[in-house]
Design a protein around this motif. Structure first.
Motif, mmCIF file in Angstrom:
data_model
loop_
_atom_site.group_PDB
_atom_site.id
_atom_site.type_symbol
_atom_site.label_atom_id
_atom_site.label_comp_id
_atom_site.label_asym_id
_atom_site.label_seq_id
_atom_site.Cartn_x
_atom_site.Cartn_y
_atom_site.Cartn_z
ATOM 1 N N GLN A 134 38.585 49.694 48.015
ATOM 2 C CA GLN A 134 38.473 48.243 48.039
ATOM 3 C C GLN A 134 37.853 47.807 49.360
ATOM 4 O O GLN A 134 38.143 48.378 50.407
ATOM 5 C CB GLN A 134 39.853 47.616 47.874
ATOM 6 C CG GLN A 134 39.834 46.132 47.678
ATOM 7 C CD GLN A 134 41.213 45.604 47.332
ATOM 8 O OE1 GLN A 134 42.113 46.355 47.035
ATOM 9 N NE2 GLN A 134 41.355 44.302 47.379
ATOM 10 N N ASN A 177 37.084 41.624 51.642
ATOM 11 C CA ASN A 177 37.017 40.872 50.393
ATOM 12 C C ASN A 177 37.684 41.695 49.274
ATOM 13 O O ASN A 177 37.130 42.703 48.844
ATOM 14 C CB ASN A 177 35.558 40.578 50.043
ATOM 15 C CG ASN A 177 35.422 39.623 48.895
ATOM 16 O OD1 ASN A 177 36.384 39.316 48.199
ATOM 17 N ND2 ASN A 177 34.211 39.151 48.676
ATOM 18 N N ASN A 237 37.802 41.178 46.204
ATOM 19 C CA ASN A 237 37.044 41.133 44.952
ATOM 20 C C ASN A 237 35.871 42.111 44.937
ATOM 21 O O ASN A 237 35.083 42.109 43.997
ATOM 22 C CB ASN A 237 36.521 39.719 44.691
ATOM 23 C CG ASN A 237 37.649 38.759 44.411
ATOM 24 O OD1 ASN A 237 38.624 39.120 43.758
ATOM 25 N ND2 ASN A 237 37.534 37.551 44.922
ATOM 26 N N GLU A 238 35.740 42.933 45.976
ATOM 27 C CA GLU A 238 34.627 43.874 46.049
ATOM 28 C C GLU A 238 35.132 45.292 46.235
ATOM 29 O O GLU A 238 36.121 45.526 46.927
ATOM 30 C CB GLU A 238 33.689 43.518 47.208
ATOM 31 C CG GLU A 238 32.949 42.229 46.997
ATOM 32 C CD GLU A 238 32.024 41.889 48.149
ATOM 33 O OE1 GLU A 238 32.103 42.557 49.206
ATOM 34 O OE2 GLU A 238 31.234 40.951 48.004
ATOM 35 N N ASN A 254 30.802 43.840 42.916
ATOM 36 C CA ASN A 254 31.593 42.629 42.812
ATOM 37 C C ASN A 254 32.435 42.752 41.546
ATOM 38 O O ASN A 254 31.895 42.875 40.444
ATOM 39 C CB ASN A 254 30.676 41.402 42.738
ATOM 40 C CG ASN A 254 31.438 40.106 42.785
ATOM 41 O OD1 ASN A 254 32.532 39.988 42.245
ATOM 42 N ND2 ASN A 254 30.848 39.124 43.445
ATOM 43 N N LYS A 255 33.755 42.729 41.683
ATOM 44 C CA LYS A 255 34.640 42.959 40.538
ATOM 45 C C LYS A 255 34.598 41.822 39.527
ATOM 46 O O LYS A 255 34.751 42.038 38.336
ATOM 47 C CB LYS A 255 36.076 43.178 41.009
ATOM 48 C CG LYS A 255 36.266 44.463 41.760
ATOM 49 C CD LYS A 255 37.704 44.607 42.186
ATOM 50 C CE LYS A 255 37.910 45.835 43.040
ATOM 51 N NZ LYS A 255 39.286 45.939 43.514
ATOM 52 N N ARG A 256 34.397 40.595 39.999
ATOM 53 C CA ARG A 256 34.374 39.452 39.086
ATOM 54 C C ARG A 256 33.114 39.429 38.221
ATOM 55 O O ARG A 256 33.184 39.226 37.022
ATOM 56 C CB ARG A 256 34.478 38.146 39.864
ATOM 57 C CG ARG A 256 35.916 37.781 40.174
ATOM 58 C CD ARG A 256 35.996 36.368 40.673
ATOM 59 N NE ARG A 256 36.103 36.441 42.126
ATOM 60 C CZ ARG A 256 35.767 35.482 42.961
ATOM 61 N NH1 ARG A 256 35.284 34.357 42.511
ATOM 62 N NH2 ARG A 256 35.916 35.627 44.248
#
Length: 140
Positions: free
Chosen positions: A92, A96, A98-99, A121-123
């Protein structure tokens, strides 16, 4: 496991020479992509797009000596991203959540170990080729 690249490092000792050859490789990829943002498809990520323009932004922040080291490995990195099916080391992103950062390890045809770093980018699922650098560390 470590990926064995079929390409050599870029030859040359001057920055102009190496930059010219690496930009030529980049422009070939850019011409093959139908949109503005150049990308390559990765076997490991099930033919997902890996955008490569972030690499140049990251590279501009480096010293000239470090740029030269990284640009020499550019064709090897492209080969690794396209063809490797070997699982990377994933962690991770520190700043951030989310990345994710994926590190792939490889060896060029002339025997230099290197590491390729891809940010995901996970989103959105977008993947960007961030960096390539020489590595003494190998994945076993």
């Amino acid at each position: 496991m470590i990926y064995r690249s079929k390409t050599l490092q870029l030859p040359g000792s001057s920055a102009e020479e190496v930059i010219k050859r690496s930009r030529y490789t980049y422009h070939i990829i850019q011409k093959l992509t139908p949109r503005r943002a150049p990308y390559i498809r990765s076997k490991y990520f099930a033919k997902d797009k890996i955008f490569i323009n972030s690499f140049w932004d990251h590279l501009n922040k480096k010293t000239s000596r470090d740029k030269l080291r990284r640009l020499k490995l550019f064709p090897c990195a492209i080969d690794l991203i396209r063809n490797s099916k070997i699982a990377p080391r994933t962690r991770q992103h520190l700043n951030n959540p989310n990345e994710s950062l994926h590190r792939f390890y490889g060896i060029s045809r002339d025997g230099f170990y290197f590491c390729v770093q891809i940010k995901e980018n996970k989103r959105t699922g977008r993947k960007d080729f961030i960096s390539v650098f020489p590595s003494r560390e190998t994945q076993t």
